[in-house]
Design a protein around this motif. Structure first.
Motif, PDB file in Angstrom:
ATOM      1  N   VAL A 140     -63.371  40.312   4.527  1.00  0.00           N
ATOM      2  CA  VAL A 140     -63.205  39.180   3.625  1.00  0.00           C
ATOM      3  C   VAL A 140     -62.849  39.777   2.270  1.00  0.00           C
ATOM      4  O   VAL A 140     -63.613  40.543   1.694  1.00  0.00           O
ATOM      5  N   ILE A 141     -61.668  39.430   1.777  1.00  0.00           N
ATOM      6  CA  ILE A 141     -61.150  40.012   0.543  1.00  0.00           C
ATOM      7  C   ILE A 141     -61.004  38.896  -0.483  1.00  0.00           C
ATOM      8  O   ILE A 141     -60.412  37.851  -0.189  1.00  0.00           O
ATOM      9  N   GLN A 142     -61.544  39.119  -1.672  1.00  0.00           N
ATOM     10  CA  GLN A 142     -61.459  38.129  -2.740  1.00  0.00           C
ATOM     11  C   GLN A 142     -60.900  38.797  -3.992  1.00  0.00           C
ATOM     12  O   GLN A 142     -61.303  39.899  -4.355  1.00  0.00           O
ATOM     13  N   LEU A 143     -59.970  38.115  -4.646  1.00  0.00           N
ATOM     14  CA  LEU A 143     -59.403  38.602  -5.902  1.00  0.00           C
ATOM     15  C   LEU A 143     -60.352  38.196  -7.022  1.00  0.00           C
ATOM     16  O   LEU A 143     -60.578  37.005  -7.246  1.00  0.00           O
ATOM     17  N   VAL A 144     -60.955  39.172  -7.688  1.00  0.00           N
ATOM     18  CA  VAL A 144     -61.965  38.865  -8.712  1.00  0.00           C
ATOM     19  C   VAL A 144     -61.471  39.133 -10.126  1.00  0.00           C
ATOM     20  O   VAL A 144     -62.130  38.745 -11.084  1.00  0.00           O
ATOM     21  N   ARG A 145     -60.330  39.802 -10.280  1.00  0.00           N
ATOM     22  CA  ARG A 145     -59.773  40.044 -11.610  1.00  0.00           C
ATOM     23  C   ARG A 145     -58.358  39.494 -11.651  1.00  0.00           C
ATOM     24  O   ARG A 145     -57.661  39.452 -10.646  1.00  0.00           O
ATOM     25  N   GLY A 146     -57.943  39.072 -12.819  1.00  0.00           N
ATOM     26  CA  GLY A 146     -56.628  38.488 -12.977  1.00  0.00           C
ATOM     27  C   GLY A 146     -55.516  39.518 -12.865  1.00  0.00           C
ATOM     28  O   GLY A 146     -55.710  40.715 -13.069  1.00  0.00           O
ATOM     29  N   LEU A 147     -54.310  39.036 -12.580  1.00  0.00           N
ATOM     30  CA  LEU A 147     -53.164  39.914 -12.395  1.00  0.00           C
ATOM     31  C   LEU A 147     -52.353  40.179 -13.666  1.00  0.00           C
ATOM     32  O   LEU A 147     -51.648  41.185 -13.716  1.00  0.00           O
ATOM     33  N   PRO A 148     -52.389  39.330 -14.688  1.00  0.00           N
ATOM     34  CA  PRO A 148     -51.609  39.649 -15.885  1.00  0.00           C
ATOM     35  C   PRO A 148     -52.024  40.994 -16.481  1.00  0.00           C
ATOM     36  O   PRO A 148     -53.210  41.307 -16.588  1.00  0.00           O
ATOM     37  N   GLY A 149     -51.041  41.787 -16.846  1.00  0.00           N
ATOM     38  CA  GLY A 149     -51.312  43.086 -17.430  1.00  0.00           C
ATOM     39  C   GLY A 149     -51.424  44.210 -16.422  1.00  0.00           C
ATOM     40  O   GLY A 149     -51.581  45.361 -16.810  1.00  0.00           O
ATOM     41  N   THR A 150     -51.349  43.901 -15.141  1.00  0.00           N
ATOM     42  CA  THR A 150     -51.424  44.953 -14.132  1.00  0.00           C
ATOM     43  C   THR A 150     -50.021  45.457 -13.810  1.00  0.00           C
ATOM     44  O   THR A 150     -49.016  44.825 -14.154  1.00  0.00           O
ATOM     45  N   MET A 151     -49.959  46.567 -13.139  1.00  0.00           N
ATOM     46  CA  MET A 151     -48.670  47.150 -12.769  1.00  0.00           C
ATOM     47  C   MET A 151     -47.980  46.288 -11.714  1.00  0.00           C
ATOM     48  O   MET A 151     -48.639  45.642 -10.895  1.00  0.00           O
ATOM     49  N   ARG A 152     -46.661  46.300 -11.733  1.00  0.00           N
ATOM     50  CA  ARG A 152     -45.895  45.472 -10.799  1.00  0.00           C
ATOM     51  C   ARG A 152     -46.195  45.845  -9.347  1.00  0.00           C
ATOM     52  O   ARG A 152     -46.299  44.982  -8.479  1.00  0.00           O
ATOM     53  N   VAL A 153     -46.369  47.133  -9.078  1.00  0.00           N
ATOM     54  CA  VAL A 153     -46.662  47.568  -7.711  1.00  0.00           C
ATOM     55  C   VAL A 153     -48.032  47.043  -7.266  1.00  0.00           C
ATOM     56  O   VAL A 153     -48.226  46.698  -6.103  1.00  0.00           O
ATOM     57  N   HIS A 154     -48.988  46.937  -8.192  1.00  0.00           N
ATOM     58  CA  HIS A 154     -50.301  46.380  -7.845  1.00  0.00           C
ATOM     59  C   HIS A 154     -50.196  44.889  -7.564  1.00  0.00           C
ATOM     60  O   HIS A 154     -50.846  44.380  -6.649  1.00  0.00           O
ATOM     61  N   ARG A 155     -49.401  44.184  -8.353  1.00  0.00           N
ATOM     62  CA  ARG A 155     -49.204  42.752  -8.097  1.00  0.00           C
ATOM     63  C   ARG A 155     -48.557  42.543  -6.734  1.00  0.00           C
ATOM     64  O   ARG A 155     -48.901  41.616  -6.002  1.00  0.00           O
ATOM     65  N   GLY A 156     -47.644  43.416  -6.375  1.00  0.00           N
ATOM     66  CA  GLY A 156     -47.011  43.322  -5.056  1.00  0.00           C
ATOM     67  C   GLY A 156     -47.990  43.585  -3.925  1.00  0.00           C
ATOM     68  O   GLY A 156     -47.949  42.925  -2.891  1.00  0.00           O
ATOM     69  N   THR A 157     -48.884  44.548  -4.129  1.00  0.00           N
ATOM     70  CA  THR A 157     -49.886  44.850  -3.110  1.00  0.00           C
ATOM     71  C   THR A 157     -50.841  43.674  -2.931  1.00  0.00           C
ATOM     72  O   THR A 157     -51.180  43.304  -1.801  1.00  0.00           O
ATOM     73  N   VAL A 158     -51.260  43.066  -4.040  1.00  0.00           N
ATOM     74  CA  VAL A 158     -52.155  41.908  -3.966  1.00  0.00           C
ATOM     75  C   VAL A 158     -51.445  40.752  -3.267  1.00  0.00           C
ATOM     76  O   VAL A 158     -52.036  40.056  -2.429  1.00  0.00           O
TER      77      VAL A 158
END
Length: 98
Positions: free
Chosen positions: A14-32
């Motif tokens: 069970v995977i939950q996104l607990v932190r926002g994506l703004p300001g993260t690297m583009r490759v991390h946003r793609g992985t999420v």
């Protein structure tokens, strides 16, 4: 456990996104996004395999991960704690007659 065997009880994560994506690297946003997460506090169920675990490890600071059994136990404990309690019934004695 030997040989990298995955126990049968942890076949799903069970995977939950607990932190926002703004300001993260583009490759991390793609992985999420590849994990199927689009917004904060969204939860997805994924099979426990090496590719998913590698993706989780890549963006682990953004996620909360637990096994399906741990998730179900936590949900049941929260539901039990929040369950409605029986109403308190207070019976007063009738007023004295004069």
């Amino acid at each position: 456990m030997s040989g990298g065997q995955v126990p049968a009880w942890s076949s799903r994560l069970v995977i939950q996104l607990v932190r926002g994506l703004p300001g993260t690297m583009r490759v991390h946003r793609g992985t999420v996004a590849a994990l199927g997460l689009r917004r904060r506090h969204q939860t997805v169920f994924r099979e426990n395999n090496p590719s998913i675990r590698g993706m989780i490890n890549h963006v682990k600071r953004l996620l909360s991960v637990e096994t399906e059994e741990m998730y179900n136990a936590r949900i049941q404990a929260e539901a039990k704690r929040k369950a409605l309690r029986f109403p308190r019934i207070i019976q007063h004695s009738p007023p004295p007659r004069t």
